[in-house]
Design a protein around this motif. Structure first.
Motif, short mmCIF file in Angstrom:
data_model
loop_
_atom_site.label_atom_id
_atom_site.label_comp_id
_atom_site.label_asym_id
_atom_site.label_seq_id
_atom_site.Cartn_x
_atom_site.Cartn_y
_atom_site.Cartn_z
N GLY A 193 55.85 -3.78 10.04
CA GLY A 193 57.00 -4.66 10.06
C GLY A 193 56.81 -5.78 9.05
N ARG A 194 56.92 -7.01 9.50
CA ARG A 194 56.74 -8.16 8.61
C ARG A 194 55.28 -8.63 8.54
NH1 ARG A 194 61.93 -12.15 9.93
NH2 ARG A 194 63.57 -10.64 9.36
N HIS A 195 54.44 -8.00 9.35
CA HIS A 195 53.03 -8.41 9.37
C HIS A 195 52.25 -7.64 8.31
CE1 HIS A 195 49.17 -9.74 10.62
NE2 HIS A 195 48.82 -8.60 11.21
N ARG A 196 51.85 -8.30 7.25
CA ARG A 196 51.10 -7.68 6.16
C ARG A 196 49.61 -7.72 6.49
NH1 ARG A 196 52.64 -10.62 0.79
NH2 ARG A 196 51.43 -8.87 -0.08
N VAL A 197 49.06 -6.55 6.75
CA VAL A 197 47.66 -6.46 7.17
C VAL A 197 46.73 -6.37 5.96
CG1 VAL A 197 46.00 -5.11 8.50
CG2 VAL A 197 48.36 -5.32 9.31
N LEU A 198 47.04 -5.47 5.03
CA LEU A 198 46.24 -5.32 3.81
C LEU A 198 47.09 -5.71 2.62
CD1 LEU A 198 44.56 -1.88 4.61
CD2 LEU A 198 43.60 -4.16 4.95
N ARG A 199 46.49 -6.50 1.71
CA ARG A 199 47.24 -7.06 0.58
C ARG A 199 46.49 -6.83 -0.73
NH1 ARG A 199 49.84 -12.72 2.78
NH2 ARG A 199 50.10 -12.11 4.97
N GLY B 98 41.21 -8.26 14.29
CA GLY B 98 42.59 -8.38 13.85
C GLY B 98 42.74 -8.55 12.35
N SER B 99 41.63 -8.50 11.60
CA SER B 99 41.71 -8.72 10.15
C SER B 99 42.18 -7.48 9.40
CB SER B 99 40.35 -9.16 9.62
OG SER B 99 39.36 -8.16 9.83
N GLY B 100 42.19 -6.32 10.07
CA GLY B 100 42.66 -5.10 9.42
C GLY B 100 41.58 -4.09 9.12
N LYS B 101 40.38 -4.27 9.69
CA LYS B 101 39.27 -3.38 9.39
C LYS B 101 39.56 -1.94 9.80
CE LYS B 101 36.24 -5.53 11.86
NZ LYS B 101 37.24 -6.43 12.51
N THR B 102 40.04 -1.76 11.02
CA THR B 102 40.33 -0.41 11.50
C THR B 102 41.48 0.22 10.74
OG1 THR B 102 39.44 -0.85 13.71
CG2 THR B 102 41.02 0.95 13.52
N THR B 103 42.49 -0.57 10.41
CA THR B 103 43.59 -0.06 9.58
C THR B 103 43.06 0.43 8.25
OG1 THR B 103 45.28 -1.45 10.61
CG2 THR B 103 45.71 -0.71 8.36
N LEU B 104 42.20 -0.35 7.62
CA LEU B 104 41.61 0.05 6.34
C LEU B 104 40.84 1.35 6.48
CD1 LEU B 104 40.78 -0.49 3.37
CD2 LEU B 104 38.84 -1.80 4.27
N LEU B 105 40.01 1.46 7.52
CA LEU B 105 39.20 2.66 7.68
C LEU B 105 40.05 3.89 7.95
CD1 LEU B 105 36.19 2.74 7.33
CD2 LEU B 105 35.92 2.85 9.80
N ARG B 106 41.11 3.73 8.72
CA ARG B 106 42.01 4.86 8.99
C ARG B 106 42.71 5.32 7.70
NH1 ARG B 106 46.27 4.04 13.30
NH2 ARG B 106 46.44 6.31 13.01
N ILE B 107 43.03 4.39 6.84
CA ILE B 107 43.61 4.77 5.55
C ILE B 107 42.59 5.52 4.70
CG2 ILE B 107 44.45 3.84 3.35
CD1 ILE B 107 45.89 1.66 4.98
N ASP C 267 51.01 1.74 2.35
CA ASP C 267 52.32 1.47 1.76
C ASP C 267 52.24 1.54 0.24
OD1 ASP C 267 53.32 1.03 4.32
OD2 ASP C 267 52.88 -1.12 4.24
N HIS C 268 51.07 1.21 -0.28
CA HIS C 268 50.85 1.21 -1.73
C HIS C 268 49.35 1.27 -1.97
CE1 HIS C 268 51.59 0.32 -5.98
NE2 HIS C 268 50.57 -0.51 -5.92
N GLN D 192 33.72 -8.92 2.71
CA GLN D 192 34.41 -9.63 3.79
C GLN D 192 35.89 -9.32 3.66
OE1 GLN D 192 32.99 -12.16 6.01
NE2 GLN D 192 34.96 -12.24 7.07
N LEU D 193 36.48 -8.80 4.75
CA LEU D 193 37.92 -8.54 4.75
C LEU D 193 38.61 -9.79 5.27
CD1 LEU D 193 40.28 -6.64 4.28
CD2 LEU D 193 39.92 -5.72 6.58
N THR D 194 39.30 -10.47 4.38
CA THR D 194 39.97 -11.70 4.74
C THR D 194 41.29 -11.80 4.01
OG1 THR D 194 39.73 -14.12 4.80
CG2 THR D 194 38.72 -13.00 2.95
N ALA D 195 42.33 -12.24 4.71
CA ALA D 195 43.67 -12.35 4.14
C ALA D 195 44.13 -11.05 3.50
CB ALA D 195 43.74 -13.49 3.14
N GLY D 196 43.68 -9.93 4.09
CA GLY D 196 44.11 -8.63 3.61
C GLY D 196 43.43 -8.11 2.37
N GLN D 197 42.37 -8.82 1.91
CA GLN D 197 41.66 -8.40 0.71
C GLN D 197 40.17 -8.32 0.98
OE1 GLN D 197 42.88 -11.27 -2.30
NE2 GLN D 197 44.51 -9.91 -2.97
N LEU D 198 39.48 -7.48 0.19
CA LEU D 198 38.04 -7.33 0.30
C LEU D 198 37.36 -8.22 -0.73
CD1 LEU D 198 37.88 -3.46 0.75
CD2 LEU D 198 37.19 -5.15 2.45
N ILE D 199 36.59 -9.19 -0.23
CA ILE D 199 35.90 -10.15 -1.07
C ILE D 199 34.40 -9.85 -1.02
CG2 ILE D 199 35.53 -12.58 -1.58
CD1 ILE D 199 38.47 -11.66 -1.70
#
Length: 209
Positions: free
Chosen positions: A11-17, A36-45, A53-54, A187-194
């Protein structure tokens, strides 16, 4: 594995950027981030279970994916799970699976139903199912969750052996613990890997040791 500019929103919640990383052969890498930072979403992708999405994810060969939630049937025994995955992977035998069960020290429970096992033992089987077909790339989401200290040490010994054999690991965790074991750390923060390390490099199996 090469990952570039991965985006994902619910929806409007951007998890990975725009998350991106490069994982060469023989590399033990980690991704840490808050719940809630998106780690599992990243791994599933990365595992191909979820479409981004992109962005682009590239890798060659088989992968082993160990999700945080076990993929086990409570009515089946340990051995029945091994036999099911033997068919799924098209394996000729179960020698490697039994070797991994012995390494993680739960061979005494091979005939036990999953519902009777502790959470830590279930997680050991979850890990074996991801490793038993000897994939060159491993994606592990909190793989040692519920392990006691001995099992935790056995996991890292196994990881080091596989790393020396040329396997690549990406281990996701919510805490930055034991980070000296990793060749690369993000570190996964603000949807980016640093990058959160000195980047020892992964071409030499002894690098960073």
């Amino acid at each position: 594995m090469q990952v570039s500019d991965v985006h994902k929103a619910y929806g409007r919640h951007r998890v990975l950027r725009g998350a991106g990383l490069e994982l060469p052969a023989g590399c033990l890498a980690g991704v840490v981030g808050e719940n809630g930072s998106g780690k599992t979403t990243l791994l599933r992708i990365l595992a191909g279970q979820l479409a981004p999405d992109h962005g682009v994810v590239r890798y060659a060969g088989r992968i082993g994916y160990c999700p945080q939630e076990t993929v086990l049937n409570p009515a089946f025994t340990v051995d029945q799970h091994l036999e099911l995955f033997q068919v799924a992977y098209g394996l000729a035998g179960l020698e490697r699976a039994h070797e991994l069960v012995d390494t993680l020290n739960f061979s005494a429970y091979r005939r036990h139903r999953i519902a009777t096992l502790s959470g830590g033992t279930q997680q050991k089987l979850n890990l074996v199912l991801a490793l038993m077909h000897d994939p060159p790339l491993l994606l592990l989401d909190e793989p040692y969750q519920g392990f006691d200290w001995e099992a935790y040490q056995r996991f890292w010994k196994l990881a080091e052996e596989l790393r020396k054999a040329g396997c690549s690991f990406l281990v996701v965790s919510h805490i930055a613990y034991d980070t000296a074991r990793f060749d690369k750390l993000w570190q996964l923060t603000a949807g980016q890997l640093i990058s959160a390390d000195s980047d020892y490099g992964c071409d030499d199996p002894s690098a960073g040791r």
